[in-house]
Design a protein around this motif. Structure first.
Motif, PDB file in Angstrom:
ATOM      1  N   ILE A  96      26.120  37.495  37.384  1.00 43.60           N
ATOM      2  CA  ILE A  96      26.466  36.266  38.110  1.00 43.60           C
ATOM      3  C   ILE A  96      27.560  35.468  37.393  1.00 43.60           C
ATOM      4  N   ASP A  97      27.487  35.423  36.056  1.00 37.72           N
ATOM      5  CA  ASP A  97      28.487  34.661  35.299  1.00 37.72           C
ATOM      6  C   ASP A  97      29.839  35.382  35.175  1.00 37.72           C
ATOM      7  N   LEU A  98      29.923  36.625  35.663  1.00 37.67           N
ATOM      8  CA  LEU A  98      31.197  37.372  35.668  1.00 37.67           C
ATOM      9  C   LEU A  98      31.528  37.695  37.128  1.00 37.67           C
ATOM     10  N   PRO A  99      32.180  36.756  37.817  1.00 33.66           N
ATOM     11  CA  PRO A  99      32.395  36.895  39.264  1.00 33.66           C
ATOM     12  C   PRO A  99      33.012  38.215  39.705  1.00 33.66           C
ATOM     13  N   THR A 100      33.878  38.828  38.870  1.00 34.69           N
ATOM     14  CA  THR A 100      34.502  40.093  39.284  1.00 34.69           C
ATOM     15  C   THR A 100      33.473  41.191  39.501  1.00 34.69           C
ATOM     16  N   THR A 101      32.317  41.086  38.829  1.00 33.12           N
ATOM     17  CA  THR A 101      31.285  42.124  38.985  1.00 33.12           C
ATOM     18  C   THR A 101      30.485  41.903  40.268  1.00 33.12           C
ATOM     19  N   ILE A 119      36.785  48.087  31.780  1.00 35.81           N
ATOM     20  CA  ILE A 119      37.336  46.993  30.958  1.00 35.81           C
ATOM     21  C   ILE A 119      36.207  46.311  30.187  1.00 35.81           C
ATOM     22  N   LEU A 120      35.089  46.035  30.896  1.00 36.39           N
ATOM     23  CA  LEU A 120      33.932  45.395  30.249  1.00 36.39           C
ATOM     24  C   LEU A 120      33.429  46.229  29.075  1.00 36.39           C
ATOM     25  N   ILE A 121      33.261  47.526  29.311  1.00 28.79           N
ATOM     26  CA  ILE A 121      32.756  48.438  28.277  1.00 28.79           C
ATOM     27  C   ILE A 121      33.706  48.446  27.078  1.00 28.79           C
ATOM     28  N   GLU A 122      34.996  48.515  27.373  1.00 27.40           N
ATOM     29  CA  GLU A 122      36.017  48.557  26.320  1.00 27.40           C
ATOM     30  C   GLU A 122      35.998  47.268  25.500  1.00 27.40           C
TER      31      GLU A 122
END
Length: 198
Positions: A96-101, A119-122
């Protein structure tokens, strides 16, 4: 089999309140029965609710929604591993706090989601590496500072017993066996030979 949406909420102690997380998860249309909660620290992933959710409930095609990434774990390495696990097992993670997801893409646009996940994983992997490096650096600096102050690090040196000189003399002269010398000085085999070497 139809895909399901689950929510996961976590607070670190039994005294803390889950209401805020429950409200935002239910606002996503998740049935309260499908929200798994833990009242445990986020230092690692060994939590009853989370393990049950991951190992017995979530299936390929399902979606897991959390309020923020630190609800999964406070350890960046663990978060990275979980994101990779979800990706490999076809489980969609929405934060929820990462709108792109949170964006639902039309068919054929899944590559955008893939890119966001990568990108998140990296980023998390890099942050975790930097944290490990800075912990190592702080440890090295702490050791250097302690040494500069004359602090003895490591195991304390073995102290020679009061009767050491007398007994070691007898042993070296062949008057007594090493076993007898150890017995008389109250030392272990390892300590005895270490002190004898000095």
């Amino acid at each position: 089999m139809e895909s399901r949406t689950y929510g996961y909420a976590r607070v670190s102690t039994k005294e803390q309140n889950l209401d805020r997380q429950m409200i935002v998860l239910q606002a996503q249309g998740i049935d309260e029965r499908n929200i798994v909660i833990d009242k445990e620290s986020g230092k690692d992933l060994d939590r009853k609710g989370y393990q049950s959710l991951k190992n017995t409930m979530l299936r390929r095609g399902d979606t897991l929604i959390v309020k923020s990434l630190d609800r999964l774990s406070r350890n960046k390495c663990d978060i990275k591993k979980e994101l990779e696990y979800f990706k490999e097992n076809g489980i969609r993670l929405k934060v929820i706090d990462l709108p792109t997801t949170m964006i639902d893409f039309a068919d054929g646009q899944e590559w955008v989601l893939e890119m966001v996940n990568n990108i998140l994983i990296e980023v998390l992997g890099t942050i975790a590496e930097q944290e490990r490096a800075s912990i190592k650096q702080r440890q090295a600096e702490g050791i250097a500072a302690a040494k500069a102050k004359g602090v003895e690090l490591g195991r304390p040196k073995a102290q020679k017993p009061d009767n050491w000189e007398e007994i070691i003399g007898q042993w070296k002269a062949g008057e007594i066996t090493a076993r007898k010398a150890m017995e008389l000085t109250g030392t272990t085999r390892c300590t005895f030979y270490k002190l004898a070497k000095e």
